[in-house]
Design an enzyme around this catalytic site. Structure first.
Site, PDB file in Angstrom:
ATOM      1  N   LYS A  79      11.237   1.183   7.464  1.00 27.46           N
ATOM      2  CA  LYS A  79      10.907   1.882   6.217  1.00 27.46           C
ATOM      3  C   LYS A  79      11.429   3.314   6.293  1.00 27.46           C
ATOM      4  O   LYS A  79      11.292   3.984   7.321  1.00 27.46           O
ATOM      5  CB  LYS A  79       9.397   1.864   5.995  1.00 27.46           C
ATOM      6  CG  LYS A  79       8.953   2.456   4.663  1.00 27.46           C
ATOM      7  CD  LYS A  79       7.442   2.323   4.467  1.00 27.46           C
ATOM      8  CE  LYS A  79       7.002   2.897   3.134  1.00 27.46           C
ATOM      9  NZ  LYS A  79       5.537   2.768   2.903  1.00 27.46           N
ATOM     10  N   SER A 160       3.933   0.906  -1.578  1.00 24.48           N
ATOM     11  CA  SER A 160       5.214   1.578  -1.526  1.00 24.48           C
ATOM     12  C   SER A 160       6.240   0.905  -0.603  1.00 24.48           C
ATOM     13  O   SER A 160       7.429   1.218  -0.663  1.00 24.48           O
ATOM     14  CB  SER A 160       5.016   3.022  -1.051  1.00 24.48           C
ATOM     15  OG  SER A 160       4.514   3.057   0.284  1.00 24.48           O
ATOM     16  N   SER A 184      -0.336   0.069   0.746  1.00 29.98           N
ATOM     17  CA  SER A 184       1.127  -0.034   0.667  1.00 29.98           C
ATOM     18  C   SER A 184       1.767  -0.984   1.666  1.00 29.98           C
ATOM     19  O   SER A 184       2.979  -1.194   1.626  1.00 29.98           O
ATOM     20  CB  SER A 184       1.764   1.353   0.802  1.00 29.98           C
ATOM     21  OG  SER A 184       1.556   2.100  -0.367  1.00 29.98           O
TER      22      SER A 184
END
Length: 494
Positions: A79, A160, A184
């Protein structure tokens, strides 16, 4: 032989160790999938050379008879919130578009030390602020899933960590890192039919992770199944003196201790989570989960979490307040974007840089956070929200006197279409209604796939555990996984 990109973490690691295939072959196969999936926009930047470099080291170590790490030969997606030395780290924001760290985050370094390689940096909601991956400066991530009811609208992969969830679901990587501030990891895992766990706050170091809300942010793994998550979490976790919130506790062998026999365990069902107007398919999935855990030997009990209805409003005061403080460092002076209009002074530069660099959702949360921290409103909003947070934590402590884990839905619906909620922030924030309470309390929680909706989209179930009891959460997740028998994959269209 099974196609290499259909293998998960354990299968790849064990296959490389046994000599069934080389780590380089695995890296090349996943590199090819990443290169062919540009339509998903899951990666901000691909790093095929990093994946090959790590794979060649693993192959050389195996040939030399050296011991291999727990993630040896497994290429993963990272990420784009984790600092990676020599590779741009943007938090999906224009303001950090040119930032290339000279250091490595603790979590990513632990993964590299365990033998993992990096396929690239995954797209995400800007500064981890969002539930649909529509706030990224680098454009939307598109879920690999499609509805089977004739609707062909591109779907949100959740957020997210939407790049992470889309990449794992589409077989672009066997696993990926995520971060969870208010859901998330769990919500995008539910939307895309994969598994993801947010560990106890402090289990994984936050050092080198771009901060959103420091008292809530926690890294965790996203993978195909519970076992793969347990293996990866073992590599990610551990005490870090560079992080003052890091837990100074040994890292258990979660993967080696997995056990789906829940005899003697009690599963709590919070009555407050059965909300008016709950989606019928979500309710039915929850009932299935209850039956599966009973079948695994658990006793199901009803519990109360009376302050649940205050969790979401409290979160959307605390998290923006911490964001407004954390994001004050992005000013155009030391790194990242600098917008310097002709004749501008320092204050003008700050204003121009932030106006150009931050997206609308980030600006919205900074403004909310600055407002609730201002002199006239601090006690009315922030202080009250922190008191509510304590009440929510106390609710969980009392509930866990009656049960070992808690079962709830992960999200209030299956994946929605991109653009469907983007103009309605309140509707978007409600996506986190089931996930936020565990985040406020700092508890371990995971999402596991439980089946498909009538439109053919994944639905997830959430298990919440006591602080430090990741093992209990993983075991209950394994019991659901074995009984749900979820094997569905998105049909390739990209």
């Amino acid at each position: 032989m099974t196609e290499l990109t259909n293998l998960g973490v354990r299968a790849i690691r064990d296959g490389v160790a046994a000599g069934d295939f080389t780590a380089r072959e695995v890296a090349e196969a996943f590199n090819a999938n990443v290169a062919a999936a540009a339509d998903l926009n899951a990666f901000v930047i691909a790093t095929p050379e990093k994946a090959i470099e790590a794979a060649e080291k693993v192959d050389a170590d195996r040939a030399a008879g050296k011991p291999l790490g727990s993630m040896a030969g497994v290429p993963i997606g990272m990420k784009d919130l984790f600092a990676t030395r020599g590779v741009q780290t943007t938090a999906a924001s224009h303001i950090l578009e040119s930032f290339v760290p000279e250091y490595e985050s603790t979590v990513s370094q632990k993964l590299w030390d365990a033998g993992a390689g990096m396929l690239g940096k995954l797209n995400m909601d800007q500064f981890a602020m969002g539930s649909s991956n529509e706030t990224s400066y680098f454009s939307n991530v598109i879920s690999p899933w499609r509805r089977n009811d004739g609707g062909n609208a591109p779907l949100a992969p959740g957020g997210s960590s939407g790049g992470s969830s889309a990449a794992v679901a589409a077989r672009l990587c066997p696993a990926a890192t995520g971060t969870d501030t208010g859901g998330s990891i769990r919500q995008p895992a539910a939307f895309t039919g994969i598994t993801g766990i947010k560990p106890t706050y402090g289990r994984c170091s936050r050092w080198g992770i771009v901060a959103f809300a420091s008292s809530l942010d926690q890294a965790g793994p996203m993978a195909r199944d519970v076992t793969d998550c347990a293996i990866m979490l073992g590599a990610m976790a551990g005490f870090d003196p560079k992080d003052s919130t890091s837990l100074d506790l040994p890292v258990p062998d979660w993967a080696g201790s997995l056990d789906s026999d829940l005899r003697g365990k009690k599963v709590g069902i919070p009555r407050e989570y059965r909300m008016d107007g709950m989606d019928a398919e979500i309710a039915r999935s929850w009932d299935d989960g209850v039956a599966w855990l009973k079948d695994a030997g658990a006793e199901v009990v009803e519990i109360s979490l009376p302050h649940t209805k205050y969790a979401l409003p409290a979160y959307y005061i605390i998290a923006p307040a911490e964001a407004s403080s954390n994001l004050a460092r992005y000013d155009g002076v030391r790194y990242g974007l600098r917008d310097l209009p002709q004749g501008a002074n320092l204050q003008d530069m700050y204003a121009a840089t932030r106006a150009a660099g931050f997206g609308d959702e980030v600006k919205r949360r900074i403004l909310i956070g600055t407002y609730v921290l201002s002199a006239g409103f601090y006690d009315a909003y922030y202080t009250q929200a922190m008191k509510v947070r304590t009440l929510i934590r106390n609710d969980f402590e009392k509930a866990f006197e009656e049960c070992d884990v808690i079962l709830a839905p992960t999200a209030p619906s299956a994946a929605f279409a991109l653009g469907e909620k983007v103009d309605d922030p309140i509707s978007m924030y409600l996506n986190d209604v089931f996930a936020v309470p565990a985040s406020l309390a700092g508890l371990p929680a995971m999402s596991v796939p439980a089946g498909l909706s009538s439109a053919g989209l994944p639905l997830g179930l959430q298990i919440i555990g006591k602080a430090f009891d990741e093992q209990g959460v993983l075991n209950a997740g394994l019991a659901i996984e074995q009984r749900a028998g979820f094997t569905a994959q998105p049909e390739k269209w990209w």
